[in-house]
Design an enzyme around this catalytic site. Structure first.
Site, PDB file in Angstrom:
ATOM      1  N   SER A  64       0.806  -1.240   0.000  1.00  0.00           N
ATOM      2  CA  SER A  64       0.000   0.000   0.000  1.00  0.00           C
ATOM      3  C   SER A  64       0.828   1.273   0.000  1.00  0.00           C
ATOM      4  CB  SER A  64      -0.942   0.015   1.194  1.00  0.00           C
ATOM      5  OG  SER A  64      -2.107  -0.691   0.866  1.00  0.00           O
ATOM      6  N   LYS A  67       0.307   3.406  -2.940  1.00  0.00           N
ATOM      7  CA  LYS A  67      -0.854   4.307  -3.051  1.00  0.00           C
ATOM      8  C   LYS A  67      -0.431   5.775  -2.976  1.00  0.00           C
ATOM      9  CE  LYS A  67      -3.903   0.684  -1.364  1.00  0.00           C
ATOM     10  NZ  LYS A  67      -4.526  -0.023  -0.254  1.00  0.00           N
ATOM     11  N   VAL A 270       1.126  -3.687   3.874  1.00  0.00           N
ATOM     12  CA  VAL A 270       1.116  -4.988   4.551  1.00  0.00           C
ATOM     13  C   VAL A 270       2.389  -5.796   4.305  1.00  0.00           C
ATOM     14  CG1 VAL A 270      -1.404  -5.200   4.705  1.00  0.00           C
ATOM     15  CG2 VAL A 270      -0.199  -6.133   2.717  1.00  0.00           C
TER      16      VAL A 270
HETATM   17  N1  GLU Z   1      -2.297  -5.504  -2.125  1.00  0.00           N
HETATM   18  C1  GLU Z   1      -2.868  -5.414  -0.806  1.00  0.00           C
HETATM   19  C2  GLU Z   1      -4.364  -5.548  -0.894  1.00  0.00           C
HETATM   20  O1  GLU Z   1      -4.939  -5.033  -1.799  1.00  0.00           O
HETATM   21  C3  GLU Z   1      -2.472  -4.097  -0.225  1.00  0.00           C
HETATM   22  C4  GLU Z   1      -2.826  -4.017   1.189  1.00  0.00           C
HETATM   23  C5  GLU Z   1      -2.034  -3.023   1.965  1.00  0.00           C
HETATM   24  O2  GLU Z   1      -0.807  -2.978   1.890  1.00  0.00           O
HETATM   25  O3  GLU Z   1      -2.696  -2.276   2.687  1.00  0.00           O
HETATM   26  O4  GLU Z   1      -4.996  -6.163  -0.083  1.00  0.00           O
END
Ligand code: GLU
Length: 316
Positions: A64, A67, A270
């Site tokens: 994430s 993002k 995560v």
């Molecule tokens: N690829 C993970 C998901 O979509 C990202 C989650 C994260 O790092 O918050 O669940």
């Protein structure tokens, strides 16, 4: 200030706890294999001085944290139009929750929950031009554009971990649901499969703490590119706004506690990474795979607390 002794001290203090508590994310099978006892920390000052300790040069799945960078691309290309599709409020719900989307007609609360990031991925496909979502694996214009940006910001080639991306595509049922749900509200312009392919790849970017501290350093430099003399990454106002969103929404449901105990804008993933910004001073990245109950890196948060206590740096 010489930060190297501070980082060395943090590693020495936390070493007995490496891998001892917390849980490595298991819901993405390819992430479950990462050794729990890894720990890295790196920082870069606004002036370009760097310090690092532990496994700071070992690449990991940024998840994430991506993002942050896709939001940057969308903000700098779309300006305020972006906010017609995505809100700016903490969600108070799990990062992959479907509940709020129903009552709020497919408009995600903020760009850092999964629904918000999927909506941003849709914008990136549109920005990269017709057909940008097509192409298997790491191919496809939008994916190539994101890699080019990350490599440019980090100052060295960055790649996707195609195994992690495939693992997410095979098991990301909630993300598939979120994307389809938004599509049903007319909130995604592109093909759902292409949007998800983009989202799963951005999460599967492999970067080290050193590379992330460099790549995010425009956030402590009022939007200035990490390398001197280059065109700005964002305006100063946009950089401040990204920091504001990190502080309020960047660490899942722990953002209030993180503001209280650390007092820095942070974005976690995560994979166990956390990027933190001290505006006008430095960017820092810490990585330790085991997560706490809020989904943030357990030792990552401890390391940031130690860093703030030792240096007195905080936005408050
Ligand atoms: N690829 C993970 C998901 O979509 C990202 C989650 C994260 O790092 O918050 O669940």
């Amino acid at each position: 200030m010489n930060f190297q002794p501070v980082l060395d001290e943090i590693v020495a203090t936390l070493r007995p706890q490496f891998g001892a508590a917390g849980t490595v994310a298991r819901y993405i099978p390819a992430l479950a294999r990462v050794p729990a006892e890894r720990f890295g920390i790196a920082l870069r000052t606004c002036e370009g001085a760097e310090a690092c300790a532990g496994d700071a040069a070992v690449p990991f799945s940024i998840q994430s944290i991506s993002k942050l960078f896709t939001l940057t691309v969308a903000m700098r290309n779309m300006g305020d139009d972006l906010w017609q599709r995505i809100g700016r409020e903490p969600s108070g719900n799990p990062f992959n929750s479907l509940v709020q989307l129903e009552s709020e007609q497919g408009k995600p609360r903020n760009p850092f929950i999964n629904a918000g990031a999927i909506a941003v991925a849709d914008r990136l496909l549109s920005l990269s031009g017709p057909g940008a979502g097509h192409g298997a694996g790491s191919d496809g214009k939008a994916k190539a554009d994101l890699l080019a940006l990350m490599s440019d910001l980090a100052g060295e080639p960055i790649g996707y971990d195609d195994e992690v991306a495939a693992s997410e595509a095979a098991t990301g049922f909630r993300n598939v649901a979120l994307a389809n749900f938004m599509k049903s509200f007319g909130k995604l312009d592109n093909d759902v499969a292409a949007v998800l392919d983009m989202y799963f790849h951005q999460c599967a970017l492999r970067m080290s703490c050193v590379q992330l501290a460099r790549a995010a350093s425009f956030l402590c430099r009022d939007g200035e590119h990490p390398a001197e003399g280059r065109q700005e990454v964002t305006t100063a106002r946009q950089a401040r706004r990204i920091n504001a969103l990190m502080l309020t929404c960047g660490t899942y449901d722990a953002a209030g506690d993180v503001a209280f105990s650390i007092g820095l804008p942070c974005k976690s993933g995560v994979g166990g990474g956390i990027v933190a910004v001290v505006p006008d001073k430095l960017t820092l990245c810490v990585w330790s795979p085991p997560l706490d109950a809020t989904g943030n890196s357990l030792l990552g948060l401890k390391a940031l607390e130690l860093f703030v206590a030792r240096t007195g740096l905080s936005v408050f």
